[in-house]
Design an enzyme around this catalytic site. Structure first.
Site, PDB file in Angstrom:
ATOM      1  N   GLY A  11       0.835  -1.205   0.000  1.00 15.22           N
ATOM      2  CA  GLY A  11       0.000   0.000   0.000  1.00 15.22           C
ATOM      3  C   GLY A  11       0.867   1.252   0.000  1.00 15.22           C
ATOM      4  N   ASP A 103       4.756  -5.122   5.970  1.00 14.54           N
ATOM      5  CA  ASP A 103       5.271  -6.459   6.325  1.00 14.54           C
ATOM      6  C   ASP A 103       5.421  -7.371   5.102  1.00 14.54           C
ATOM      7  OD1 ASP A 103       2.516  -6.597   6.091  1.00 14.54           O
ATOM      8  OD2 ASP A 103       2.272  -8.071   7.691  1.00 14.54           O
ATOM      9  N   THR A 126       4.271   2.327   5.481  1.00 12.31           N
ATOM     10  CA  THR A 126       2.882   1.872   5.574  1.00 12.31           C
ATOM     11  C   THR A 126       2.144   2.787   6.536  1.00 12.31           C
ATOM     12  OG1 THR A 126       1.396   0.166   6.450  1.00 12.31           O
ATOM     13  CG2 THR A 126       3.638   0.110   7.276  1.00 12.31           C
ATOM     14  N   ASP A 128      -0.111   1.882   8.409  1.00 11.88           N
ATOM     15  CA  ASP A 128      -0.620   1.096   9.545  1.00 11.88           C
ATOM     16  C   ASP A 128       0.218   1.177  10.825  1.00 11.88           C
ATOM     17  OD1 ASP A 128      -2.613   0.338   7.869  1.00 11.88           O
ATOM     18  OD2 ASP A 128      -2.097  -1.790   7.787  1.00 11.88           O
ATOM     19  N   ARG A 172      -4.850  -2.831   8.950  1.00  8.83           N
ATOM     20  CA  ARG A 172      -5.256  -4.183   8.553  1.00  8.83           C
ATOM     21  C   ARG A 172      -5.301  -5.173   9.719  1.00  8.83           C
ATOM     22  NH1 ARG A 172      -4.437  -6.877   3.279  1.00  8.83           N
ATOM     23  NH2 ARG A 172      -3.146  -5.137   2.653  1.00  8.83           N
TER      24      ARG A 172
HETATM   25  O1  F6P Z   1      -1.374  -1.611   4.389  1.00 13.78           O
HETATM   26  C1  F6P Z   1      -2.009  -0.396   4.391  1.00 13.78           C
HETATM   27  C2  F6P Z   1      -3.475  -0.550   4.117  1.00 13.78           C
HETATM   28  O2  F6P Z   1      -3.993   0.713   3.790  1.00 13.78           O
HETATM   29  C3  F6P Z   1      -4.289  -1.183   5.247  1.00 13.78           C
HETATM   30  O3  F6P Z   1      -4.625  -0.274   6.250  1.00 13.78           O
HETATM   31  C4  F6P Z   1      -5.479  -1.695   4.499  1.00 13.78           C
HETATM   32  O4  F6P Z   1      -6.074  -2.775   5.183  1.00 13.78           O
HETATM   33  C5  F6P Z   1      -4.888  -2.148   3.202  1.00 13.78           C
HETATM   34  O5  F6P Z   1      -3.706  -1.402   3.019  1.00 13.78           O
HETATM   35  C6  F6P Z   1      -5.772  -1.959   1.995  1.00 13.78           C
HETATM   36  O6  F6P Z   1      -5.099  -2.460   0.902  1.00 13.78           O
HETATM   37  P1  F6P Z   1      -5.562  -2.259  -0.593  1.00 13.78           P
HETATM   38  O7  F6P Z   1      -5.348  -0.832  -0.962  1.00 13.78           O
HETATM   39  O8  F6P Z   1      -4.716  -3.189  -1.381  1.00 13.78           O
HETATM   40  O9  F6P Z   1      -7.021  -2.601  -0.624  1.00 13.78           O
END
Ligand code: F6P
Length: 320
Positions: A11, A103, A126, A128, A172
């Site tokens: 992300g 991660d 990230t 998160d 997440r």
């Molecule tokens: O890892 C960062 C994050 O934004 C999390 O908070 C979220 O669960 C996830 O990515 C969403 O991922 P994607 O954009 O692939 O749906």
């Protein structure tokens, strides 16, 4: 060491551009060539590389997203995928790689090191903030500020109508964003995966403290007893006949211009990652704890847990 490369993966996170800028400028100042891998691990497997010069990093320090683009690559999870990526690095005479991400990115980096001996360091990118080995991750502060601004707005309408709102924020697996944002917005209740969401306590507060005219509940998307705002709203309706409105903030938390904190953190980690490669470090996350740069072996970043600080639970409970 003559040529290093950088990629952003997983992300995107506000501050990644400030990080790329710092890597490029530090690399050039140290006499290195710097290559950008476009599209994260997908780009690594495709050999999508470009030279990065100082001019490529002009006016990007304040931009959200990542000029190098990113991906969540399924193929890179396979040995064959990683072998392709390693071959491209070797064919392009790249002596060291900086992988910025969460991660999943660090797991991929560790596998590249183990299977192909690639000299590689990771940096925490990230929103998160769920990586062990750094106090903050790049993007976390911006995401929290974005969410806080949104919740302040929700507060106005909740207050005007006397409504209960459940605001779902990202994260997440862990509740770092929810906790930080919930405290800073004065949420009446914060639901995070790290603690049991107790409906009785929530209801007790709702009735006894008399704040039902303007109740904000912040919930992290990352699970716990109730998976997200809608599930919690359903439980409140079933158990206590409370009608709650839901607001899922979603990906707006990932965009926008990074805060000053994220820009300086990203810059510091960029400089430090280049210097870590030059110092011969590999298979480690370059992080920052207080003001010190730290090097944490990749596996520890996912086997050890960055706990929410106990004082945060006290704040969440006592100040609500
Ligand atoms: O890892 C960062 C994050 O934004 C999390 O908070 C979220 O669960 C996830 O990515 C969403 O991922 P994607 O954009 O692939 O749906």
């Amino acid at each position: 060491m003559k040529r290093i490369a950088i990629l952003t993966s997983g992300g995107d996170a506000p501050g990644m551009n400030a990080h790329i800028r710092a890597v490029v400028r530090t690399g050039l100042a140290r006499g290195l060539e710097v290559i950008g891998v476009v599209g994260g691990y997908e780009g690594l497997m495709e050999g999508n590389f470009r030279n990065l010069e100082r001019k490529d990093t002009v006016n990007i320090v304040s931009q959200g997203g990542t000029i190098l683009k990113t991906s969540r690559s399924e193929v890179f999870l396979s040995k064959e995928g990683r072998a392709k990526g390693a071959k491209n690095l070797k064919d392009n005479n790249i002596d060291g790689l900086i992988a910025c991400g969460g991660d999943g990115t660090l797991k991929g980096a560790h596998a590249l090191f183990k299977e192909h001996g690639i000299r590689i360091v990771g940096t925490p990118g990230t929103i998160d903030n769920d990586l062990y080995g750094t106090y903050y991750t790049i993007g976390f502060d911006t995401a929290c500020n974005t969410a806080a601004e949104a919740i302040d707005r929700v507060r106005d309408t909740a207050d005007s109508h006397g409504r209960v709102f459940i605001v779902e924020v990202m994260g997440r697996h862990e509740g770092h964003i929810a906790m930080e944002v919930g405290i800073s917005c004065g949420a009446e209740y914060i639901s995070v995966p790290e603690a049991v969401t107790n409906l009785e306590i929530l209801y007790e507060k709702y009735t006894q403290l008399g704040f039902h005219n303007r109740t904000i509940i912040v919930i992290g998307e990352g699970g716990g007893k109730y998976k997200g705002a809608y599930e919690l709203a359903e439980a409140l309706k079933t158990e206590y006949n409370i009608d709650a409105k839901c607001a899922v903030l979603g990906h707006i938390q990932r965009g926008g211009s990074p805060t000053v904190r994220d820009r300086t953190l990203a810059s510091h980690l960029g400089l430090s990652a280049v210097d870590a490669l030059l110092a011969g470090k590999t298979n480690v996350l370059v992080g920052r704890v207080h003001h010190n740069i730290t090097y944490t072996p990749f596996p520890e970043t996912w086997t050890k847990r960055k706990e929410l600080q106990p004082y945060m639970f006290d704040l969440a409970e006592l100040l609500a």
